[in-house]
Design an enzyme around this catalytic site. Structure first.
Site, mmCIF file in Angstrom:
data_model
loop_
_atom_site.group_PDB
_atom_site.id
_atom_site.type_symbol
_atom_site.label_atom_id
_atom_site.label_comp_id
_atom_site.label_asym_id
_atom_site.label_seq_id
_atom_site.Cartn_x
_atom_site.Cartn_y
_atom_site.Cartn_z
ATOM 1 N N PRO A 101 106.505 16.528 -10.837
ATOM 2 C CA PRO A 101 106.253 15.936 -9.488
ATOM 3 C C PRO A 101 107.304 14.712 -9.383
ATOM 4 C CG PRO A 101 104.558 15.431 -10.982
ATOM 5 C CD PRO A 101 105.610 16.660 -11.758
ATOM 6 N N GLU A 102 107.589 14.387 -7.907
ATOM 7 C CA GLU A 102 108.603 13.291 -7.735
ATOM 8 C C GLU A 102 107.482 12.083 -7.052
ATOM 9 O OE1 GLU A 102 112.070 14.184 -5.784
ATOM 10 O OE2 GLU A 102 112.237 16.116 -6.626
ATOM 11 N N ARG A 123 121.361 20.686 -12.663
ATOM 12 C CA ARG A 123 120.218 20.783 -11.902
ATOM 13 C C ARG A 123 121.022 21.423 -10.405
ATOM 14 N NH1 ARG A 123 116.449 15.548 -11.797
ATOM 15 N NH2 ARG A 123 115.949 15.452 -14.013
ATOM 16 N N LYS A 125 130.277 2.263 -11.969
ATOM 17 C CA LYS A 125 129.776 3.449 -12.604
ATOM 18 C C LYS A 125 130.594 4.608 -12.178
ATOM 19 C CE LYS A 125 124.775 3.124 -12.817
ATOM 20 N NZ LYS A 125 124.744 3.117 -14.330
ATOM 21 N N HIS A 160 92.380 25.066 -19.743
ATOM 22 C CA HIS A 160 93.346 24.127 -19.122
ATOM 23 C C HIS A 160 92.647 22.792 -18.809
ATOM 24 C CE1 HIS A 160 96.141 27.271 -20.202
ATOM 25 N NE2 HIS A 160 95.705 27.797 -18.893
ATOM 26 N N LYS A 186 106.708 7.521 -11.427
ATOM 27 C CA LYS A 186 105.997 8.873 -11.397
ATOM 28 C C LYS A 186 104.589 8.934 -12.283
ATOM 29 C CE LYS A 186 110.210 11.333 -10.847
ATOM 30 N NZ LYS A 186 111.278 12.240 -11.542
ATOM 31 N N ARG A 200 100.715 23.344 -19.316
ATOM 32 C CA ARG A 200 101.766 23.653 -20.271
ATOM 33 C C ARG A 200 101.913 22.595 -21.203
ATOM 34 N NH1 ARG A 200 107.183 24.515 -15.936
ATOM 35 N NH2 ARG A 200 106.059 26.054 -14.620
#
Length: 294
Positions: free
Chosen positions: A2-3, A284, A167, A105, A58, A124
Site C-alpha cells: 500500500p502507498e 519496477r 543527485k 490469517h 505508510k 503473507r
C-alpha cells in the site's frame, strides 16, 4: 504494497471503531509476523484508550493514554477487518486477498469497549506491529530517516529541489526514496510525473537550478504530487492487487489512471498523439508517455 493514499484510507476507516475507545482485550494468535511481536505486546495494550489514530508515510500510529504509540504497517497483504457491535464485517482500505473461513490469517484481534472487533489479517505476514514510547518515536528506526509528508506544509518546491540537488539518479528513483519524500510508491509517482509532464528518466538534479533554487520542473512537480494523492484519497485509493477499503468496497482511483497500467493506450494529454509505454526501472514497471513527458 500500500502507498500513502491506501494507508490514509485505512486510517480514516478505523477511526470510528478505534479513536477515543478503550481496548478491552487483545489476542495475538501468532507473533511471527515480519518481525516478532514484543513479549509484553498484549499486556501493554489491554485496557488502554486509543487517544488518536495518525499516519506517518505508510505507517499507522495509534496513540495510547499510557504514553505509548502502537506502530502498524500493512506489509504486502495486511488488512484490518472491522465488525461493529456484532454486525457485519467491513474492511477499511483496498484489499484483494479473500479472508479464509478458518480465520487462520487473523493474527492480532482487538476487542474494543464500543463492541467493535478489529482483526489484523495478513496472509503473507509481511506486516508488523510494534509498541514504542511516544518520547522515543522520533528515534524509531522505521521512522527517523523518513522525509517530509508530501501533503504537509514542509513539502514544497524549494525543499524538494534541495533534497535532489546533485543527485545523479533518475527523478523517479529519487521520488521513491523515502528519505526524500515519505509515502510515495510506484503508482502515484508514475501518475504525478505524467501530470507534471516530466520524464521518469530525467536526472533528479534538474529539479534544482545552478543557484540551488527550485527549477520550473520542481514548481510543477510538487502540486502534481499533491493533486494525485488527494484525488486518490478522495476516491478511496487504488484497488489493484491487495487493497480494499475498510467498508469492503473497492477504491476507484484506478479508473482515473492516466498512465499506470495503460501500456499501449493513447496518451490522454490534450493534443498529444503519443502512446503510453512501459519499461522496467530499478526493478519496477514505469508507465509514461515519451511524447509529452520530457
Amino acid at each position: 504494497m500500500p502507498e500513502l493514499p491506501e494507508v490514509e484510507t485505512v486510517r480514516r476507516g478505523l477511526i470510528p471503531a478505534m479513536e477515543g475507545v478503550r481496548i478491552a482485550r487483545v489476542t495475538a494468535h501468532r507473533n511471527d509476523l515480519r518481525f516478532p511481536l514484543q513479549t509484553d505486546f498484549v499486556a501493554r495494550l489491554g485496557g488502554r484508550v486509543v487517544t488518536g489514530l495518525g499516519r506517518r508515510a505508510k505507517y499507522l500510529l495509534a496513540d495510547l493514554d499510557s504514553g505509548d504509540v502502537l506502530l502498524m504497517h500493512l506489509g504486502m497483504s495486511g488488512s484490518f477487518r472491522v465488525a461493529m457491535d456484532g454486525g457485519q464485517e467491513a474492511t477499511p482500505g483496498i484489499f484483494h486477498h479473500p479472508r479464509s473461513e478458518s480465520r487462520t490469517h487473523d493474527h492480532v484481534v482487538f476487542e474494543m469497549d464500543n463492541g467493535a472487533v478489529i482483526s489484523f489479517n495478513d496472509p503473507r505476514r509481511f506486516g508488523y506491529m510494534k509498541i514504542v514510547a511516544r518520547a522515543d518515536l522520533e528515534a524509531e528506526p522505521f521512522l527517523k530517516a523518513l522525509g517530509p509528508e508530501p501533503l504537509g506544509n514542509e513539502f514544497n518546491a524549494a525543499m524538494l529541489a534541495q533534497a535532489c540537488a546533485g543527485k545523479a539518479t533518475s527523478l523517479k528513483a529519487a521520488l521513491l526514496d523515502q528519505r526524500v519524500v515519505a509515502g510515495l510508491g510506484n503508482i502515484y509517482v508514475c501518475e504525478a510525473l505524467y501530470r507534471a509532464h516530466l520524464s521518469p528518466k530525467r536526472r533528479a538534479s534538474t529539479l534544482a537550478s545552478r543557484t540551488g533554487a527550485p527549477s520550473g520542473h520542481a514548481e510543477r512537480l510538487v502540486p502534481a504530487i499533491r493533486t494525485v494523492l488527494n484525488a486518490a484519497i478522495e476516491a478511496g485509493g487504488s484497488s489493484l492487487r491487495d487493497h480494499r477499503q475498510t467498508t469492503g468496497e473497492l477504491g476507484y482511483f484506478q479508473h482515473s489512471f492516466q498512465v499506470y497500467d495503460r501500456e499501449g493506450e493513447p496518451c490522454r494529454t490534450r493534443g498529444c498523439k503519443g502512446t503510453v509505454k512501459r519499461f522496467t526501472q530499478n526493478g519496477r514497471s514505469t508507465f509514461w508517455c515519451p511524447s509529452c513527458q520530457k
